[in-house]
Scaffold this active site. Structure first.
Site, PDB file in Angstrom:
ATOM      1  N   GLU A  34     -59.268 -12.241 -38.454  1.00 26.22           N
ATOM      2  CA  GLU A  34     -59.783 -10.779 -38.552  1.00 26.22           C
ATOM      3  C   GLU A  34     -60.738 -10.360 -37.619  1.00 26.22           C
ATOM      4  OE1 GLU A  34     -58.728  -8.052 -40.775  1.00 26.22           O
ATOM      5  OE2 GLU A  34     -60.455  -7.250 -39.427  1.00 26.22           O
ATOM      6  N   GLY A  40     -59.885  -4.770 -44.831  1.00 20.83           N
ATOM      7  CA  GLY A  40     -59.320  -3.985 -44.027  1.00 20.83           C
ATOM      8  C   GLY A  40     -59.212  -2.403 -44.264  1.00 20.83           C
ATOM      9  N   THR A  41     -58.477  -1.507 -44.283  1.00 17.64           N
ATOM     10  CA  THR A  41     -58.744  -0.149 -44.362  1.00 17.64           C
ATOM     11  C   THR A  41     -59.303   0.124 -45.833  1.00 17.64           C
ATOM     12  OG1 THR A  41     -57.139   0.139 -42.642  1.00 17.64           O
ATOM     13  CG2 THR A  41     -57.664   2.247 -43.962  1.00 17.64           C
ATOM     14  N   HIS A 441     -51.826   9.926 -80.135  1.00 16.76           N
ATOM     15  CA  HIS A 441     -52.669  10.971 -80.008  1.00 16.76           C
ATOM     16  C   HIS A 441     -54.146  11.039 -80.098  1.00 16.76           C
ATOM     17  CE1 HIS A 441     -53.508  15.205 -81.172  1.00 16.76           C
ATOM     18  NE2 HIS A 441     -54.354  14.860 -81.987  1.00 16.76           N
TER      19      HIS A 441
HETATM   20  C1  LIG Z   1     -59.274   7.676 -46.106  1.00 17.30           C
HETATM   21  C2  LIG Z   1     -58.286   6.808 -46.745  1.00 17.30           C
HETATM   22  C3  LIG Z   1     -57.957   6.750 -48.087  1.00 17.30           C
HETATM   23  C4  LIG Z   1     -56.952   5.870 -48.588  1.00 17.30           C
HETATM   24  N1  LIG Z   1     -56.782   5.893 -49.810  1.00 17.30           N
HETATM   25  C5  LIG Z   1     -55.737   5.364 -50.308  1.00 17.30           C
HETATM   26  C6  LIG Z   1     -55.549   5.316 -51.856  1.00 17.30           C
HETATM   27  O1  LIG Z   1     -56.504   5.565 -52.836  1.00 17.30           O
HETATM   28  N2  LIG Z   1     -54.470   4.351 -52.446  1.00 17.30           N
HETATM   29  C7  LIG Z   1     -53.715   3.345 -51.460  1.00 17.30           C
HETATM   30  O2  LIG Z   1     -52.953   2.832 -52.118  1.00 17.30           O
HETATM   31  N3  LIG Z   1     -54.029   3.480 -50.250  1.00 17.30           N
HETATM   32  C8  LIG Z   1     -54.882   4.543 -49.575  1.00 17.30           C
HETATM   33  N4  LIG Z   1     -55.071   4.433 -48.356  1.00 17.30           N
HETATM   34  C9  LIG Z   1     -54.367   3.674 -47.578  1.00 17.30           C
HETATM   35  C10 LIG Z   1     -54.502   2.375 -47.494  1.00 17.30           C
HETATM   36  O3  LIG Z   1     -56.114   2.087 -47.272  1.00 17.30           O
HETATM   37  C11 LIG Z   1     -53.692   1.444 -46.508  1.00 17.30           C
HETATM   38  O4  LIG Z   1     -52.446   1.772 -46.687  1.00 17.30           O
HETATM   39  C12 LIG Z   1     -54.113   0.058 -46.711  1.00 17.30           C
HETATM   40  O5  LIG Z   1     -55.309  -0.500 -46.545  1.00 17.30           O
HETATM   41  C13 LIG Z   1     -52.892  -0.700 -45.692  1.00 17.30           C
HETATM   42  O6  LIG Z   1     -53.270  -2.167 -45.835  1.00 17.30           O
HETATM   43  P1  LIG Z   1     -52.696  -3.014 -44.850  1.00 17.30           P
HETATM   44  O7  LIG Z   1     -52.770  -4.568 -45.567  1.00 17.30           O
HETATM   45  O8  LIG Z   1     -51.545  -2.886 -44.310  1.00 17.30           O
HETATM   46  O9  LIG Z   1     -54.091  -3.071 -43.574  1.00 17.30           O
HETATM   47  P2  LIG Z   1     -55.346  -2.837 -43.328  1.00 17.30           P
HETATM   48  O10 LIG Z   1     -55.992  -2.857 -44.810  1.00 17.30           O
HETATM   49  O11 LIG Z   1     -55.595  -1.846 -42.563  1.00 17.30           O
HETATM   50  O12 LIG Z   1     -55.813  -4.186 -42.707  1.00 17.30           O
HETATM   51  C14 LIG Z   1     -55.443  -4.440 -41.423  1.00 17.30           C
HETATM   52  C15 LIG Z   1     -56.530  -5.562 -40.826  1.00 17.30           C
HETATM   53  O13 LIG Z   1     -56.130  -6.316 -39.498  1.00 17.30           O
HETATM   54  C16 LIG Z   1     -57.211  -6.289 -38.681  1.00 17.30           C
HETATM   55  N5  LIG Z   1     -56.586  -6.143 -37.435  1.00 17.30           N
HETATM   56  C17 LIG Z   1     -56.094  -5.428 -36.762  1.00 17.30           C
HETATM   57  N6  LIG Z   1     -55.508  -5.577 -35.568  1.00 17.30           N
HETATM   58  C18 LIG Z   1     -55.817  -6.956 -35.599  1.00 17.30           C
HETATM   59  C19 LIG Z   1     -55.776  -8.070 -34.593  1.00 17.30           C
HETATM   60  N7  LIG Z   1     -55.175  -7.832 -33.505  1.00 17.30           N
HETATM   61  N8  LIG Z   1     -56.444  -9.068 -34.542  1.00 17.30           N
HETATM   62  C20 LIG Z   1     -57.339  -9.231 -35.785  1.00 17.30           C
HETATM   63  N9  LIG Z   1     -57.248  -8.526 -36.738  1.00 17.30           N
HETATM   64  C21 LIG Z   1     -56.806  -7.375 -36.583  1.00 17.30           C
HETATM   65  C22 LIG Z   1     -58.031  -4.937 -39.172  1.00 17.30           C
HETATM   66  O14 LIG Z   1     -59.099  -4.947 -38.736  1.00 17.30           O
HETATM   67  C23 LIG Z   1     -57.922  -4.834 -40.575  1.00 17.30           C
HETATM   68  O15 LIG Z   1     -58.946  -5.423 -41.443  1.00 17.30           O
HETATM   69  C24 LIG Z   1     -56.177   5.070 -47.802  1.00 17.30           C
HETATM   70  C25 LIG Z   1     -56.376   5.381 -46.293  1.00 17.30           C
HETATM   71  C26 LIG Z   1     -57.271   6.033 -45.931  1.00 17.30           C
HETATM   72  C27 LIG Z   1     -57.492   6.163 -44.406  1.00 17.30           C
END
Ligand SMILES: Cc1cc2nc3c(=O)[nH]c(=O)nc-3n(C[C@H](O)[C@H](O)[C@H](O)COP(=O)(O)OP(=O)(O)OC[C@H]3O[C@@H](n4cnc5c(N)ncnc54)[C@H](O)[C@@H]3O)c2cc1C
Length: 459
Positions: A34, A40-41, A441
């Protein structure tokens, strides 16, 4: 020196950690890489923090409406943005720490902190370490897309990530992007007390939804004083002293919005450009999403892509579902596949929108014979009792198979109520399963059977 593992997981987002845990539990030696924050996001800059902020904004909104419920609060409602942010940080931080300690505690796992880059189909470099494995799982997620908007490169602007550091009330927040992320931020900052303008290049908000959904959300936001600028086909940005000016038209007309802060919320871009995918021979599409098959395998044997980086879903639940599909195939002899899932998601404005399956527009385009029923929330007793009657619910049914094709519940508890319909869709059961059911209800879901007794041809 090269370290050998049975598996490498790149990215600790929503799919990587459960996958790493499953691999470790199966006795496999697994490396977890990581580069930034565990979780993550979703955990750090997406779902969790934004939903805690939405909750604070809801509290402020309800407090302002207190008199409608016969509750006296007295003084003018004031939002303490430092405390709002502290609450958000506390909740998101707890979740991040939970994921990190889970990963560090895995019996057969080893955590690497740093940016991972492929050196070949089986080797990945992180800092000075070279790791090798037969199985590699990519879970690198996505980041905010910054559009090529003239002038933007010269000014300061915010994204969903930098918004997380905001602990003050912007005087006037301009949001470029009238879709899911922009609308959630727009409503919450308006409720915190900021002036908010949402700028959207299309003619309506969240244009992927049906027109009635867009129109109702527009009415709700405008009713709270959020200003909208639609049809902003050609945007520019410039700084004038402390102020930010967004130009909306590049032609003869010269509409402009002037504000104190600018948030860019126009979509996401996968974090695949700096992964060394070419060294591994992993294919992406033009937008950078990793190409995968129905079981999330890339074109290179032994490499999978899960979560947002594969372009199959942009949500936490789609990422987690990717983990379940890969784990089922690897460990359970269960050939689960992506095409079995029904798209579902929420928009967490207040009231929220819960969505499942197809929109009415998609159903019409498919040429099927379909039935539709719609009911305003003003005709749902629980919504009336709660004093939250904005929105409506709509269900579309296949006229021949009687299966539910899609639904939108825009209204109080819409994000929960939608699951009643979603599960019936997964069961491939006819809509009569719901229309003949007895619900509790007074609830919002109680009206779903009634709604489904009022189906009419979809015009
Ligand atoms: C403002 C906002 C609100 C949201 N609200 C919702 C919601 O209410 N409900 C919902 O379902 N979704 C929501 N989402 C979307 C959701 O957050 C993402 O779809 C989800 O987090 C994606 O998960 P993931 O596992 O694909 O990747 P991520 O959670 O993005 O994790 C990817 C990880 O990989 C790491 N990484 C990247 N490149 C490398 C590398 N080269 N080497 C090592 N580590 C790396 C990053 O640092 C990160 O920690 C929201 C998104 C945003 C921006």
């Amino acid at each position: 020196m090269t370290s050998h593992f049975d598996a490498i997981v790149i990215g600790a987002g929503q799919a990587g950690p459960p996958l790493a845990a499953r691999l470790s539990d199966a006795g496999m030696k697994v490396a977890i890489i990581e580069r930034k924050h565990f979780g993550g996001t979703c955990v750090n800059t997406g779902c969790i923090p934004t939903k805690t902020l939405v909750a604070s904004a809801y509290a402020a909104h309800l407090a302002r409406r207190a008199a409608e419920y016969g509750v006296e609060i007295g003084k003018q409602v004031r939002v303490d943005m430092k405390r709002v942010k502290a609450r958000k940080d506390e909740i998101a931080g707890r979740s991040r720490e939970g994921v990190e300690s889970w990963m560090r505690g895995l019996a057969n796992g080893k955590v690497y902190h740093g940016h991972a880059r492929f050196e070949s189909a089986h080797t990945v470099r992180v800092n000075d370490d070279l790791l090798e494995a037969d199985k590699i799982f990519i879970n690198v997620g996505a980041r905010a897309f910054v559009p090529p908007m003239p002038g933007l490169e010269k000014i300061r602007y915010l994204t969903n990530s930098s918004m997380m550091d905001v602990d003050f009330l912007p005087e006037h927040l301009i949001i470029v992007g009238g879709s899911y992320i922009g609308l959630e931020f727009g409503q919450m900052y308006r409720r915190f007390g900021a002036k908010v303008t949402i700028v959207e290049k299309l003619a309506r908000l969240i244009a992927r939804e049906d027109e009635d959904v867009s129109a109702t959300i527009q009415e709700i936001l405008e009713g709270e004083g959020v200003e909208l600028q639609l049809n902003a086909e050609c945007m520019t940005a410039r700084q004038a002293g402390e102020r930010i000016i967004v130009g909306l038209d590049c032609g003869e007309e010269s509409r402009e919005v002037e504000g104190s802060h600018l948030l860019i919320a126009v979509g996401r871009v996968p974090n695949t450009g700096d992964l060394g995918l070419d060294k591994a021979g992993v294919e992406t599409d033009k937008a950078g999403y990793i190409r995968v098959d129905d079981q999330l395998r890339t074109n290179v044997p032994g490499i999978w892509a899960v979560g947002e980086c594969n372009g199959k879903g942009a949500f936490t639940h789609t990422s987690y579902n990717d983990y379940e599909i890969v784990a089922a195939n690897l460990f359970d002899h269960d050939r689960r596949k992506v095409s079995d899932r029904i798209m579902a998601y929420g928009l967490f404005t207040d009231p929220p929108l819960g969505r499942a399956g197809m929109t009415a527009a998609q159903v019409k385009a498919s040429g099927r014979k379909a039935l539709v029923a719609t009911r305003p929330m003003a005709r749902v007793a629980r919504a009336v009792e709660k004093g939250e009657t904005q929105g409506f619910m709509k269900v579309i049914v296949d006229a021949e198979s009687k299966e539910i094709l899609g639904a939108a519940v825009l209204g109080v508890s819409g994000d929960e109520v939608i699951h009643v319909l979603l599960d019936v869709m997964y069961a491939k059961a006819p809509y009569t399963t719901v229309s003949r059911a007895m619900h509790i209800h007074p609830t919002v879901s109680e009206l779903l059977p009634t709604l489904l007794q009022e189906l009419e041809p979809l015009a």
